[in-house]
Write an enzyme that holds these catalytic residues in place. Structure first.
Site, PDB file in Angstrom:
ATOM      1  N   ASP A   1       0.828  -1.220   0.000  1.00 32.74           N
ATOM      2  CA  ASP A   1       0.000   0.000   0.000  1.00 32.74           C
ATOM      3  C   ASP A   1       0.861   1.269   0.000  1.00 32.74           C
ATOM      4  O   ASP A   1       0.428   2.307  -0.496  1.00 32.74           O
ATOM      5  CB  ASP A   1      -1.094   0.008   1.077  1.00 32.74           C
ATOM      6  CG  ASP A   1      -0.603  -0.213   2.486  1.00 32.74           C
ATOM      7  OD1 ASP A   1       0.342   0.491   2.894  1.00 32.74           O
ATOM      8  OD2 ASP A   1      -1.175  -1.074   3.186  1.00 32.74           O
TER       9      ASP A   1
ATOM     10  N   ASP B   1       3.187  20.815   7.681  1.00 33.17           N
ATOM     11  CA  ASP B   1       2.872  19.730   6.734  1.00 33.17           C
ATOM     12  C   ASP B   1       2.015  20.257   5.575  1.00 33.17           C
ATOM     13  O   ASP B   1       0.988  19.667   5.217  1.00 33.17           O
ATOM     14  CB  ASP B   1       2.168  18.582   7.494  1.00 33.17           C
ATOM     15  CG  ASP B   1       1.879  17.375   6.615  1.00 33.17           C
ATOM     16  OD1 ASP B   1       2.653  17.117   5.676  1.00 33.17           O
ATOM     17  OD2 ASP B   1       0.870  16.694   6.885  1.00 33.17           O
TER      18      ASP B   1
ATOM     19  N   ASP C   1      -0.037  -2.318  14.640  1.00 31.42           N
ATOM     20  CA  ASP C   1      -0.296  -0.888  14.436  1.00 31.42           C
ATOM     21  C   ASP C   1      -0.042  -0.507  12.976  1.00 31.42           C
ATOM     22  O   ASP C   1       0.296  -1.349  12.143  1.00 31.42           O
ATOM     23  CB  ASP C   1       0.538  -0.026  15.394  1.00 31.42           C
ATOM     24  CG  ASP C   1       2.027  -0.111  15.091  1.00 31.42           C
ATOM     25  OD1 ASP C   1       2.437  -1.072  14.399  1.00 31.42           O
ATOM     26  OD2 ASP C   1       2.776   0.771  15.547  1.00 31.42           O
TER      27      ASP C   1
ATOM     28  N   GLU D   1      -3.214  13.464  -0.946  1.00 35.33           N
ATOM     29  CA  GLU D   1      -2.777  12.401  -0.031  1.00 35.33           C
ATOM     30  C   GLU D   1      -3.838  11.309   0.104  1.00 35.33           C
ATOM     31  O   GLU D   1      -3.533  10.118   0.105  1.00 35.33           O
ATOM     32  CB  GLU D   1      -2.471  13.004   1.345  1.00 35.33           C
ATOM     33  CG  GLU D   1      -1.036  13.404   1.516  1.00 35.33           C
ATOM     34  CD  GLU D   1      -0.082  12.246   1.279  1.00 35.33           C
ATOM     35  OE1 GLU D   1      -0.283  11.168   1.861  1.00 35.33           O
ATOM     36  OE2 GLU D   1       0.845  12.418   0.481  1.00 35.33           O
TER      37      GLU D   1
ATOM     38  N   HIS E   1       0.630   3.865  -2.896  1.00 33.37           N
ATOM     39  CA  HIS E   1       0.432   5.266  -2.497  1.00 33.37           C
ATOM     40  C   HIS E   1       1.374   6.176  -3.301  1.00 33.37           C
ATOM     41  O   HIS E   1       0.938   7.174  -3.888  1.00 33.37           O
ATOM     42  CB  HIS E   1       0.702   5.398  -0.989  1.00 33.37           C
ATOM     43  CG  HIS E   1       0.673   6.804  -0.471  1.00 33.37           C
ATOM     44  ND1 HIS E   1      -0.333   7.284   0.341  1.00 33.37           N
ATOM     45  CD2 HIS E   1       1.537   7.849  -0.640  1.00 33.37           C
ATOM     46  CE1 HIS E   1      -0.100   8.547   0.646  1.00 33.37           C
ATOM     47  NE2 HIS E   1       1.041   8.916   0.059  1.00 33.37           N
ATOM     48  N   GLU E   2       2.650   5.816  -3.319  1.00 33.49           N
ATOM     49  CA  GLU E   2       3.638   6.685  -3.998  1.00 33.49           C
ATOM     50  C   GLU E   2       3.364   6.751  -5.500  1.00 33.49           C
ATOM     51  O   GLU E   2       3.423   7.828  -6.100  1.00 33.49           O
ATOM     52  CB  GLU E   2       5.067   6.193  -3.728  1.00 33.49           C
ATOM     53  CG  GLU E   2       5.476   6.220  -2.265  1.00 33.49           C
ATOM     54  CD  GLU E   2       5.218   7.553  -1.573  1.00 33.49           C
ATOM     55  OE1 GLU E   2       5.162   8.593  -2.243  1.00 33.49           O
ATOM     56  OE2 GLU E   2       5.020   7.530  -0.342  1.00 33.49           O
TER      57      GLU E   2
ATOM     58  N   TYR F   1      -0.387  20.307  -3.912  1.00 30.64           N
ATOM     59  CA  TYR F   1       0.018  19.604  -2.690  1.00 30.64           C
ATOM     60  C   TYR F   1       0.081  20.555  -1.501  1.00 30.64           C
ATOM     61  O   TYR F   1       1.083  20.668  -0.796  1.00 30.64           O
ATOM     62  CB  TYR F   1       1.372  18.919  -2.918  1.00 30.64           C
ATOM     63  CG  TYR F   1       1.636  17.746  -1.994  1.00 30.64           C
ATOM     64  CD1 TYR F   1       0.834  16.599  -2.025  1.00 30.64           C
ATOM     65  CD2 TYR F   1       2.687  17.774  -1.101  1.00 30.64           C
ATOM     66  CE1 TYR F   1       1.077  15.530  -1.183  1.00 30.64           C
ATOM     67  CE2 TYR F   1       2.950  16.706  -0.243  1.00 30.64           C
ATOM     68  CZ  TYR F   1       2.124  15.595  -0.296  1.00 30.64           C
ATOM     69  OH  TYR F   1       2.364  14.524   0.538  1.00 30.64           O
TER      70      TYR F   1
ATOM     71  N   HIS G   1      -1.081  15.461   5.373  1.00 29.56           N
ATOM     72  CA  HIS G   1      -1.108  14.093   5.889  1.00 29.56           C
ATOM     73  C   HIS G   1      -2.056  13.948   7.077  1.00 29.56           C
ATOM     74  O   HIS G   1      -2.209  12.858   7.613  1.00 29.56           O
ATOM     75  CB  HIS G   1       0.301  13.643   6.313  1.00 29.56           C
ATOM     76  CG  HIS G   1       1.240  13.466   5.168  1.00 29.56           C
ATOM     77  ND1 HIS G   1       2.090  14.456   4.749  1.00 29.56           N
ATOM     78  CD2 HIS G   1       1.448  12.404   4.349  1.00 29.56           C
ATOM     79  CE1 HIS G   1       2.798  14.018   3.713  1.00 29.56           C
ATOM     80  NE2 HIS G   1       2.419  12.776   3.444  1.00 29.56           N
TER      81      HIS G   1
ATOM     82  N   HIS H   1       0.603   9.048  -6.465  1.00 31.59           N
ATOM     83  CA  HIS H   1       0.973  10.474  -6.590  1.00 31.59           C
ATOM     84  C   HIS H   1       1.328  10.788  -8.049  1.00 31.59           C
ATOM     85  O   HIS H   1       1.032  11.877  -8.548  1.00 31.59           O
ATOM     86  CB  HIS H   1       2.161  10.807  -5.686  1.00 31.59           C
ATOM     87  CG  HIS H   1       1.784  11.021  -4.241  1.00 31.59           C
ATOM     88  ND1 HIS H   1       0.757  11.847  -3.849  1.00 31.59           N
ATOM     89  CD2 HIS H   1       2.317  10.519  -3.096  1.00 31.59           C
ATOM     90  CE1 HIS H   1       0.660  11.845  -2.519  1.00 31.59           C
ATOM     91  NE2 HIS H   1       1.590  11.041  -2.037  1.00 31.59           N
TER      92      HIS H   1
HETATM   93  C1  L5W Z   1       4.920   6.548   4.499  1.00 31.55           C
HETATM   94  C2  L5W Z   1       6.006   6.932   3.556  1.00 31.55           C
HETATM   95  C3  L5W Z   1       5.391   8.006   2.682  1.00 31.55           C
HETATM   96  C4  L5W Z   1       4.242   7.872   4.663  1.00 31.55           C
HETATM   97  N1  L5W Z   1       3.621  10.013   1.755  1.00 31.55           N
HETATM   98  C5  L5W Z   1       3.240   9.320   2.834  1.00 31.55           C
HETATM   99  O1  L5W Z   1       2.959  11.109   1.374  1.00 31.55           O
HETATM  100  C6  L5W Z   1       3.984   8.093   3.205  1.00 31.55           C
HETATM  101  C7  L5W Z   1       3.228   6.848   2.863  1.00 31.55           C
HETATM  102  C8  L5W Z   1       3.851   5.796   3.747  1.00 31.55           C
HETATM  103  O2  L5W Z   1       2.284   9.644   3.452  1.00 31.55           O
HETATM  104 ZN    ZN Z   2       1.856  10.730  -0.106  1.00 24.59          ZN
END
Ligand code: L5W
Ligand code: ZN
Length: 534
Positions: free
Chosen positions: A361, A444, A418, A389, A365-366, A380, A449, A369
């Protein structure tokens, strides 16, 4: 190019073992295999008629033997074999006393491509076998002037190959081996041609090792193929699970490169430094021991497949964009990111995170983006940033599809159960789950986030259902929900979309996909009501 190299090289005669003498030609079918050098007539001799003259030196035996069998090689009786072949190597096997020769066939002093042979003399000094290929007699009567048709130099041939590869693949990176061109007679559909063999060998824009045969007459491409071979590698990931993935063989080196998906998936290492993309990962065995790299590569493939299978999307730009991942970024780096062109993973410090590519995941997620940047391009910062996000969490989590957590496979390796975030229960990890609780400060990037929890919760409620803040949502399942959210991201959201705009976008997207009065439209509407976004 439609022609196979087999058909191009038809006319080269493969030699059977010369342990026996007496020709028994088999028919040649250039289409009978994927062989590069399909023979027009394999030869098999049935009688060992030739005996080495006593006292002859080994090289004389080679020439004497060739002279005696030249009729079986379709060589004309009048030609001296010494003008038709050159010995290129001689080795003695000290264990057996046998001598092994390598030869090449020449026409007018130019080697014939693919027409090379091995000849073997046993410890008693007798020739035992001749293997390999020769070209038929007809090609040996090539008029001397063929060489006079040569108008292209080796340097020009290299330029022609580079030009052709650039047209196909785009601007090429630095050559990995110094380009060279060798002149050959190359038999093309039965016709002898003068050609340069050369190679385009680069890592950028993707690993390529293309062998070219360039006409020495006019610089055209007579034949080309990629020497790199697609294979399946195996390795164990960050969490100890063994998996398979696509790799590529270049010479004797395996590369962590998948050419079967889009314009490729390439995995690099930064070797604990910060320059990107770093070094393409390689192995001598195709069994991969770099756990972070194994997962980055296998999960990039899974993410690519998910986007294609669920959304019909061909990579991040829907045009096959090459997916690049770099692992071992910096030292003990507790993060992962998309830098606008590629994804990057730290190793973690072993306490807050283990190697971050070890969670599907997180990889999803990356890469999402990258999809967002190519679609809604949500800024962003502030609410659009929180949505950016959230869409990465929603789709990354849906790719893994086994729970509602983000980062659970790599976060705090010493603490079981967790995670970094929860779509089902954002406050568990200090995120708001309703609009009225949103963070309004500036850290942030305005809480990208943090406030992602609000849209994450809406997605969760639409998919799974439940009663929240007194609002009951009948869940539509993860698949319908993610289809609606993806469609909203690609077609409805914009750079400046805020939460309210996301509500409208998702409802319109559900209406488009499932109809105005559908359960899906009801679910997403109630979900946004539940998190207080109107
Ligand atoms: C963790 C590494 C990057 C945090 N990136 C994040 O915007 C992350 C996803 C998993 O939130
Ligand atoms: Zn991210």
């Amino acid at each position: 190019m439609k022609k196979s190299l087999a058909s191009l090289l038809a006319g080269i005669v493969a030699l059977g073992s010369f342990a026996s003498v007496g020709a028994a030609a088999e028919s040649n079918d250039p289409s009978n295999s994927g062989e590069l050098f399909t023979s027009s007539s394999p030869i098999s001799l049935t009688d060992q008629a030739w005996k080495a003259p006593a006292g002859a030196n080994p090289e004389d035996k080679v020439w004497g033997y060739l002279e005696s069998v030249k009729g079986n090689l379709s060589l004309s009786a009048k030609d001296n074999v010494r003008s038709k072949f050159q010995i290129t190597e001689q080795k003695t096997n000290v264990k057996t006393g046998s001598q092994h020769y390598r030869l090449s066939q020449y026409i007018s002093g130019i080697p014939v491509y693919g027409a090379d042979q091995t000849l073997h003399i046993d410890k008693s000094g007798n020739v035992t076998s001749l293997l390999g290929s020769v070209v038929e007699d007809v090609y040996q009567s090539i008029p001397q002037p063929l060489i006079q048709l040569k108008t292209i130099s080796g340097t020009e041939a290299i330029s022609a190959a580079t030009h052709d590869a650039t047209l196909t693949y785009g601007l090429l990176g630095e050559s990995q081996i110094a380009p060279a061109a060798q002149l050959y007679y190359f038999i093309v559909e039965g016709e002898p041609k003068l050609a340069y063999k050369t190679e385009v060998n680069v890592l950028e824009p993707e690993p390529l090792r293309i062998r070219y045969f360039i006409s020495a007459e006019d610089g055209s491409v007579l034949f080309k193929y990629n020497i790199l071979e697609d294979l399946t590698g195996t390795g164990t990931g960050v969490n100890g699970d063994t998996k398979t993935f696509e790799t590529r063989l270049s010479g004797s080196t395996y590369q962590l490169y998948d050419s079967t998906r889009g314009k490729g998936i390439a995995t690099y290492t930064a070797k604990n430094r910060t320059s990107l993309p770093g070094t393409l990962l390689t192995s001598s065995s195709n069994v991969w021991t770099d756990k972070a790299a194994v997962d980055a590569h296998a999960y990039a493939e899974k993410t690519y497949d998910y986007y294609l299978q669920h959304f019909g999307r061909n990579s991040l730009d829907n045009n096959g964009l090459q997916i690049r991942s770099t692992v071992h970024y910096y030292t003990s780096y507790n993060n992962a990111f998309w830098n606008g062109t590629q994804i990057v993973f730290g190793d973690g410090d072993g306490v807050t995170f283990k190697e971050l590519s070890g969670d599907l995941d997180v990889v999803g997620h990356e890469l999402t983006h990258g999809v967002t940047e190519n679609t809604a391009n949500l800024e962003y910062y502030g609410e659009p940033g929180a949505l950016n996000e959230s869409f990465s969490d929603i789709i990354g989590n849906s790719i893994e599809g086994d729970n509602w957590l983000i980062g659970d496979d790599v976060y705090t390796p010493g603490v079981a159960g967790d995670a970094l975030r929860s779509l089902a229960n954002p406050p568990l990890y200090n995120q708001p789950d309703k609009y009225s609780n949103r963070y309004t400060g500036t850290s942030d990037n305005g809480g990208v986030h943090t406030n992602s929890g609000i849209n994450n919760k809406a997605f969760y409620l639409a998919a799974q259902g439940g009663t929240f803040n007194g609002v009951t949502v009948t869940g539509i399942g993860r698949e319908d929900a993610v289809q609606i959210y993806y469609n909203a991201l690609v077609y409805y959201l914009t750079t400046s979309s805020n939460f309210s705009a996301a509500r409208t976008a998702v409802i319109q997207s559900a209406t488009e996909l499932f109809g105005a009065g559908s359960a899906q439209v009801a679910a997403v509407t109630q979900a946004y009501n539940a998190v207080g976004v109107h």
